[in-house]
Design a protein around this motif. Structure first.
Motif, PDB file in Angstrom:
ATOM      1  N   UNK A  62       0.816  -1.219   0.000  1.00 31.80           N
ATOM      2  CA  UNK A  62       0.000   0.000   0.000  1.00 31.80           C
ATOM      3  C   UNK A  62       0.851   1.271   0.000  1.00 31.80           C
ATOM      4  N   UNK A  63       1.890   1.271  -0.807  1.00 33.68           N
ATOM      5  CA  UNK A  63       2.728   2.456  -0.944  1.00 33.68           C
ATOM      6  C   UNK A  63       2.025   3.446  -1.874  1.00 33.68           C
ATOM      7  N   UNK A  64       2.530   4.683  -1.964  1.00 33.32           N
ATOM      8  CA  UNK A  64       1.879   5.690  -2.818  1.00 33.32           C
ATOM      9  C   UNK A  64       1.738   5.236  -4.275  1.00 33.32           C
ATOM     10  N   UNK A  65       0.560   5.473  -4.818  1.00 29.58           N
ATOM     11  CA  UNK A  65       0.248   5.101  -6.204  1.00 29.58           C
ATOM     12  C   UNK A  65       1.243   5.736  -7.188  1.00 29.58           C
ATOM     13  N   UNK A  66       1.725   6.928  -6.863  1.00 31.27           N
ATOM     14  CA  UNK A  66       2.642   7.647  -7.754  1.00 31.27           C
ATOM     15  C   UNK A  66       3.919   6.839  -8.009  1.00 31.27           C
ATOM     16  N   UNK A  67       4.377   6.102  -7.016  1.00 33.95           N
ATOM     17  CA  UNK A  67       5.567   5.250  -7.193  1.00 33.95           C
ATOM     18  C   UNK A  67       5.333   4.208  -8.283  1.00 33.95           C
ATOM     19  N   UNK A  68       4.140   3.616  -8.289  1.00 29.13           N
ATOM     20  CA  UNK A  68       3.810   2.614  -9.309  1.00 29.13           C
ATOM     21  C   UNK A  68       3.723   3.260 -10.681  1.00 29.13           C
ATOM     22  N   UNK A  69       3.143   4.454 -10.759  1.00 29.10           N
ATOM     23  CA  UNK A  69       3.021   5.150 -12.045  1.00 29.10           C
ATOM     24  C   UNK A  69       4.403   5.487 -12.595  1.00 29.10           C
ATOM     25  N   UNK A  70       5.302   5.951 -11.733  1.00 34.47           N
ATOM     26  CA  UNK A  70       6.665   6.259 -12.176  1.00 34.47           C
ATOM     27  C   UNK A  70       7.378   4.998 -12.664  1.00 34.47           C
ATOM     28  N   UNK A  71       7.194   3.897 -11.971  1.00 29.48           N
ATOM     29  CA  UNK A  71       7.812   2.640 -12.392  1.00 29.48           C
ATOM     30  C   UNK A  71       7.250   2.180 -13.731  1.00 29.48           C
ATOM     31  N   UNK A  72       5.944   2.349 -13.925  1.00 30.98           N
ATOM     32  CA  UNK A  72       5.336   1.971 -15.207  1.00 30.98           C
ATOM     33  C   UNK A  72       5.872   2.835 -16.344  1.00 30.98           C
ATOM     34  N   UNK A  73       6.068   4.124 -16.093  1.00 37.92           N
ATOM     35  CA  UNK A  73       6.657   5.000 -17.109  1.00 37.92           C
ATOM     36  C   UNK A  73       8.054   4.519 -17.486  1.00 37.92           C
ATOM     37  N   UNK A  74       8.839   4.089 -16.484  1.00 35.76           N
ATOM     38  CA  UNK A  74      10.179   3.574 -16.751  1.00 35.76           C
ATOM     39  C   UNK A  74      10.117   2.273 -17.543  1.00 35.76           C
ATOM     40  N   UNK A  75       9.140   1.438 -17.238  1.00 37.87           N
ATOM     41  CA  UNK A  75       8.979   0.185 -17.986  1.00 37.87           C
ATOM     42  C   UNK A  75       8.669   0.480 -19.446  1.00 37.87           C
ATOM     43  N   UNK A  76       7.772   1.417 -19.693  1.00 42.37           N
ATOM     44  CA  UNK A  76       7.413   1.782 -21.066  1.00 42.37           C
ATOM     45  C   UNK A  76       8.633   2.309 -21.810  1.00 42.37           C
ATOM     46  N   UNK A  77       9.391   3.212 -21.176  1.00 38.94           N
ATOM     47  CA  UNK A  77      10.596   3.766 -21.799  1.00 38.94           C
ATOM     48  C   UNK A  77      11.604   2.667 -22.105  1.00 38.94           C
ATOM     49  N   UNK A  78      11.803   1.761 -21.168  1.00 40.40           N
ATOM     50  CA  UNK A  78      12.779   0.695 -21.380  1.00 40.40           C
ATOM     51  C   UNK A  78      12.322  -0.316 -22.419  1.00 40.40           C
ATOM     52  N   UNK A  79      11.030  -0.531 -22.550  1.00 38.09           N
ATOM     53  CA  UNK A  79      10.521  -1.382 -23.641  1.00 38.09           C
ATOM     54  C   UNK A  79      10.859  -0.748 -24.983  1.00 38.09           C
ATOM     55  N   UNK A  80      10.713   0.563 -25.086  1.00 38.47           N
ATOM     56  CA  UNK A  80      11.044   1.265 -26.320  1.00 38.47           C
ATOM     57  C   UNK A  80      12.541   1.170 -26.610  1.00 38.47           C
ATOM     58  N   UNK A  81      13.374   1.322 -25.552  1.00 43.14           N
ATOM     59  CA  UNK A  81      14.817   1.207 -25.729  1.00 43.14           C
ATOM     60  C   UNK A  81      15.207  -0.204 -26.155  1.00 43.14           C
ATOM     61  N   UNK A  82      14.557  -1.182 -25.587  1.00 41.54           N
ATOM     62  CA  UNK A  82      14.848  -2.572 -25.947  1.00 41.54           C
ATOM     63  C   UNK A  82      14.471  -2.826 -27.407  1.00 41.54           C
ATOM     64  N   UNK A  83      13.344  -2.288 -27.816  1.00 37.43           N
ATOM     65  CA  UNK A  83      12.921  -2.433 -29.202  1.00 37.43           C
ATOM     66  C   UNK A  83      13.948  -1.821 -30.150  1.00 37.43           C
TER      67      UNK A  83
END
Length: 72
Positions: free
Chosen positions: A39-60
């Protein structure tokens, strides 16, 4: 250094470059899991998801570089 050795070295670097974003994706997925479990702040999850999206693009991009290198 032979041409084959140069190609192998270049390919190894490209694979390493593709593997790095995958590792960051994995770490951020683990972070999201911790956020949801604790139950940590939702913003932490959103920031992590943004990093995942960016890294998926970099991997591509890295995988495209491997394909381009293979077609040379």
């Amino acid at each position: 250094m032979t041409e084959e050795s140069k190609q192998s070295t270049a390919l190894n670097k490209l694979v390493h470059d593709a593997r790095a974003p995958l590792n960051r994706i994995s770490m951020n997925a683990e972070l999201i899991k911790l956020v949801l479990e604790n139950d940590m702040p939702k913003q932490k999850a959103i920031e992590a998801l943004d990093k995942i999206i960016l890294n998926c693009q970099q991997c591509s991009e890295s995988l495209q570089n491997i394909t381009d290198h293979n077609n040379d």
